[in-house]
Scaffold this active site. Structure first.
Site, PDB file in Angstrom:
ATOM      1  N   HIS A 156       0.315   4.869   7.007  1.00 21.94           N
ATOM      2  CA  HIS A 156       0.911   5.461   5.813  1.00 21.94           C
ATOM      3  C   HIS A 156       1.337   6.916   6.015  1.00 21.94           C
ATOM      4  O   HIS A 156       0.596   7.689   6.622  1.00 21.94           O
ATOM      5  CB  HIS A 156      -0.076   5.373   4.649  1.00 21.94           C
ATOM      6  CG  HIS A 156      -0.597   4.001   4.427  1.00 21.94           C
ATOM      7  ND1 HIS A 156      -1.840   3.589   4.870  1.00 21.94           N
ATOM      8  CD2 HIS A 156      -0.045   2.927   3.810  1.00 21.94           C
ATOM      9  CE1 HIS A 156      -2.029   2.318   4.545  1.00 21.94           C
ATOM     10  NE2 HIS A 156      -0.942   1.898   3.906  1.00 21.94           N
TER      11      HIS A 156
ATOM     12  N   ASP B 147      -2.566   8.217   8.017  1.00 17.20           N
ATOM     13  CA  ASP B 147      -3.432   7.333   8.802  1.00 17.20           C
ATOM     14  C   ASP B 147      -2.541   6.506   9.717  1.00 17.20           C
ATOM     15  O   ASP B 147      -1.397   6.876   9.958  1.00 17.20           O
ATOM     16  CB  ASP B 147      -4.335   6.474   7.889  1.00 17.20           C
ATOM     17  CG  ASP B 147      -3.557   5.543   6.957  1.00 17.20           C
ATOM     18  OD1 ASP B 147      -2.357   5.289   7.214  1.00 17.20           O
ATOM     19  OD2 ASP B 147      -4.138   5.065   5.970  1.00 17.20           O
TER      20      ASP B 147
ATOM     21  N   SER C 291       0.801  -1.229   0.000  1.00 17.85           N
ATOM     22  CA  SER C 291       0.000   0.000   0.000  1.00 17.85           C
ATOM     23  C   SER C 291       0.834   1.279   0.000  1.00 17.85           C
ATOM     24  O   SER C 291       0.326   2.345  -0.329  1.00 17.85           O
ATOM     25  CB  SER C 291      -0.939   0.014   1.215  1.00 17.85           C
ATOM     26  OG  SER C 291      -0.206  -0.135   2.420  1.00 17.85           O
TER      27      SER C 291
END
Length: 369
Positions: A321, A318, A32
């Site tokens: 990340h 978040d 991600s």
């Protein structure tokens, strides 16, 4: 006959552009931290195709797990080329594959079983499968010899491994957590990586930049596991052990595989300095995230969560990340690292500039509510 003529024209154009200097080709693999939207096309619980992700990205929501750009996006900007599109957004015959592709998938790991509770994601093994399909499609466009040269001179970015710890080994209900201790688990990861990187080499990859693991114990999702909110040093220790083993592995592969130029980016030191000295880089907060999320329950920035007022003040977007602003700092340091020489590695022979290819995008499923 028409196909033969088209092939000849493509090869002649490729040769001419090689002499004149041609665009940089990048192939990106990872999780991600580098995904640009592949999971939009999967039945995955690891998605970022909803607010507030992309709030600062020029085209809005894309599936990137941050408020703006990824590190890969920013490195592409610095190299003067577009950020490669998500593999699953393209048709196999798309001319865009000549200029680079992003295979990264949120939740993925080195091991196929990592991220299993996200239902679906593209493991590193699957990403390599898709790269092989891409190379075969390139052969069909420009011929085998030209395709081999294009891939040999492309730069490969790989950033995968953190989920193998955070969402696998460190989860007591996962089989790998019950079967291995830290040393044998890292040995398992290195053995698996050996096969994966050797396979990429057999498919033509020569210039690989592998992003080592960052200080995972300092991300918000791990800090909430302590009573004081400090970094989990036991988790950071795992990252350091992995990085040490990874450097030894790439050194071994460079000596074993012909023309291999594999190197490891020291993400750990860069990100740790950013977290420990945020004010040096213009940040105010490095121990919590801009998006007010519950790090114990998923940690993603859902539409009903509250955002901070000044996103540029936060290192983290978040619970997992970095923010766009933090990614700028990280990318800048990577690009200027004399040991990596990203600009020099990237500026080899690559693909001819296609006449503004018309990308054929597959229709993405509806966004999450």
């Amino acid at each position: 006959m028409a196909a033969a003529v088209a092939l000849v024209v493509s090869v002649l154009a490729l040769s001419a552009m090689a002499k004149a200097g041609s665009p940089i080709v990048q192939y990106i693999f990872g999780d991600s931290l580098t995904e640009v939207g592949n999971n939009n096309y999967l039945a995955s619980l690891a998605k970022a195709n909803y607010p507030w992700y992309g709030i600062d990205y020029p085209s809005g929501i894309t599936g990137r797990f941050t408020n703006g750009r990824t590190i890969g996006d920013i490195l592409s900007e610095k190299l003067g080329v577009p950020s490669p599109p998500a593999y699953l957004s393209l048709s196999q015959n798309d001319d865009a594959i000549l200029q680079g592709v992003n295979y990264a998938s949120g939740g993925s790991g080195i091991l196929n079983q990592t991220g299993v509770y996200f239902v679906q994601c593209l493991s590193f093994h699957q990403q390599i499968d898709y790269f092989e399909a891409t190379k075969n499609a390139i052969k069909g466009k420009i011929g085998e010899q030209a395709a081999e040269k294009l891939v040999n001179n492309a730069i490969f970015y790989i950033g995968v491994g953190s989920n193998d710890f955070v969402n696998n080994f460190l989860q007591p209900f996962m089989p790998d957590a019950q079967q291995y201790d830290s040393d044998t688990f890292i040995d398992y990861l290195m053995s698996t990586l050996d096969g994966q990187l050797t396979r990429l080499h057999s498919l033509g990859a020569r210039k690989i930049v592998y992003n080592g693991l960052g200080p995972m114990g300092c991300i918000p999702s791990q800090r909430v596991r302590t009573s004081t909110g400090e970094c989990l040093e036991s988790v950071n220790s795992l990252a350091l052990k992995f990085n040490s083993a990874l450097k030894a592995k790439t050194k071994e592969l460079n000596s074993r595989l012909p023309d291999a130029d594999f190197t490891v980016a020291d993400i750990y030191s860069i990100v740790l300095d950013l977290i420990m000295n945020p004010a040096t880089y213009g940040f105010k907060y490095a121990n919590t995230s801009c998006c007010n999320v519950d790090g114990t329950l998923g940690g993603l920035c859902l539409p009903n969560t509250r955002l901070c007022s000044s996103r540029h003040d936060y290192v983290f977007w978040d619970a997992y990340h970095p923010s766009d602003a933090a990614n700028v700092v990280i990318a800048e340091k990577l690009f200027n690292d004399p040991d990596l020489q990203i600009g020099a590695r990237a500026n080899g022979y690559s693909a001819p500039p296609s006449p503004k290819p018309q990308r054929k995008y597959r229709k993405a499923p509806p966004r999450m509510p």
